[in-house]
Structure formats: C-alpha cells, structure tokens
Design a protein around this motif. Sequence first.
Motif, short mmCIF file in Angstrom:
data_model
loop_
_atom_site.label_atom_id
_atom_site.label_comp_id
_atom_site.label_asym_id
_atom_site.label_seq_id
_atom_site.Cartn_x
_atom_site.Cartn_y
_atom_site.Cartn_z
N UNK A 130 0.91 -1.27 0.08
CA UNK A 130 0.11 0.12 0.02
C UNK A 130 0.88 1.20 0.06
N UNK A 131 1.88 1.23 0.92
CA UNK A 131 2.66 2.43 0.89
C UNK A 131 3.45 2.47 -0.47
N UNK A 132 4.02 1.77 -1.26
CA UNK A 132 4.45 1.70 -2.74
C UNK A 132 3.31 2.19 -3.56
N UNK A 133 2.03 1.66 -3.36
CA UNK A 133 0.87 2.31 -4.33
C UNK A 133 0.75 3.82 -4.10
N UNK A 134 0.94 4.09 -2.66
CA UNK A 134 0.66 5.56 -2.36
C UNK A 134 1.89 6.48 -2.90
N UNK A 135 2.91 6.04 -3.05
CA UNK A 135 4.10 6.63 -3.69
C UNK A 135 4.39 6.82 -5.08
N UNK A 136 3.09 6.50 -5.97
CA UNK A 136 2.93 6.72 -7.17
C UNK A 136 1.70 7.53 -7.62
N UNK A 137 1.69 8.58 -8.26
CA UNK A 137 0.61 9.12 -8.41
C UNK A 137 -0.68 8.41 -9.38
N UNK A 138 -0.40 7.69 -9.99
CA UNK A 138 -1.53 6.93 -10.82
C UNK A 138 -2.20 5.89 -9.89
N UNK A 139 -1.50 5.31 -9.03
CA UNK A 139 -2.51 4.24 -7.95
C UNK A 139 -2.83 4.97 -6.70
N UNK A 140 -2.00 6.08 -6.41
CA UNK A 140 -2.44 6.70 -5.32
C UNK A 140 -4.15 7.44 -5.81
N UNK A 141 -4.10 7.97 -7.09
CA UNK A 141 -5.39 8.63 -7.35
C UNK A 141 -6.54 7.60 -7.34
N UNK A 142 -6.30 6.26 -7.60
CA UNK A 142 -6.94 5.21 -7.75
C UNK A 142 -7.63 4.92 -6.09
N UNK A 143 -6.64 4.97 -5.15
CA UNK A 143 -6.93 4.80 -4.01
C UNK A 143 -7.63 5.81 -3.09
N UNK A 144 -7.29 7.11 -3.90
CA UNK A 144 -8.27 8.13 -3.18
C UNK A 144 -9.32 8.62 -3.84
N UNK A 145 -9.57 8.14 -4.91
CA UNK A 145 -10.77 8.51 -5.95
C UNK A 145 -12.04 8.95 -5.04
N UNK A 146 -12.51 10.12 -5.00
CA UNK A 146 -13.71 10.51 -4.10
C UNK A 146 -14.83 9.93 -4.49
N UNK A 147 -14.87 9.54 -5.72
CA UNK A 147 -16.06 8.63 -5.88
C UNK A 147 -16.29 7.44 -5.64
N UNK A 148 -15.20 6.75 -4.93
CA UNK A 148 -15.31 5.27 -4.65
C UNK A 148 -16.09 5.09 -3.34
N UNK A 149 -16.70 3.98 -3.23
CA UNK A 149 -17.70 3.71 -1.83
C UNK A 149 -17.12 2.33 -1.63
N UNK A 150 -16.55 1.46 -2.60
CA UNK A 150 -16.38 0.00 -2.39
C UNK A 150 -15.14 -0.26 -2.77
#
Length: 171
Positions: A130-150
Amino acid sequence: MNRRTALVAGSATLLLASCAMSSAPPVDATGAALPRVYRITAAEAEKIPFRLLDSVNALRTAKGVQSLAYNAALNAAALTHSRDMSVQNRPWHFGSDGSSPLLRVQRVGYTGQFLGETISETYQTELETLSAWMGEADTRDVILNPKAREIGFAWFQEESGKIWWTLVLGG
C-alpha cells in the motif's frame, strides 16, 4: 565446582553468540540487507483484510474523502486476478483470457461503477505494498478516488513466497 561453573558460563556464551548470529539479516555482496520473504500464515490471512481496509480508510480520511467498505463481488474479482497474474507470471491488468478489470468485475456480478484497479508482484506485506502504491501518482489517485464507495482486495501467494496483490475500487 569451578569446572562446572566454567562449563555453564561457556555454554551460555555460545548460546548467546549463536542467537546474535542468527538474528542478523541476510546481506548481498555489497553488504545491503536482503528483503525477507513475508509468509502469509492462516492467522495472518485473517488479519490482512482488516489492516488494509483500516489503512486505506485512514489515508482517505486524511484527504477528506469517504471511507470504503468491502464488497464481496469486488473481492472475488480481485482474487481471480491475483491468481491469474501468478499463472501468467507477470503483473498486468489483463487476464490470461484477455479480460479487462471492467469485464472481471462485471463477470462476478458487480453492479456498481468500476473505478480502478491497483496490482503488485512482491514479497512484501500488504502495508508495504500500500505504501508503494501511495508513492505513485496513478495508483494513489485510484486509492483516493472521491467517487469510490466500495473496495475489493485479495492476494495469491506462491510456494516461493511471491505475492500477487490486487485492489479494486467501485462506486
């Protein structure tokens, strides 16, 4: 008496020395520590989803976006893809049958909007991943997508210890 004391003291010294030697991390030719293989036990497998979800929600809360809840269909899509990446022996978003992440979530009956997928091939823990994903803009954007609910999250660990992680988000 002196001889017995000397034997006990000598044995204790050897025991302590062997403990110190075994706790040193393995190193490569340059002296850098080699990564340790993270083996997922049955007990760990029960905890991983909760640690991951708590961590993702903490990151999302810090950014002012809604927390996520697990969705069984998204979990199934993630597990299918983690296993399939292992079969293909490559981390990528397409299944061995040519399926896309969108098609995989549709196949498992997910009726919400597919919002993204993050994947990884590693020997590291879910939190290191998860930390590695958060270190990359494209995967961080997926994880923090404000439209996500599930969220759907799963992994597959090979005998070698290699782990294939998949996280899927829907709204």
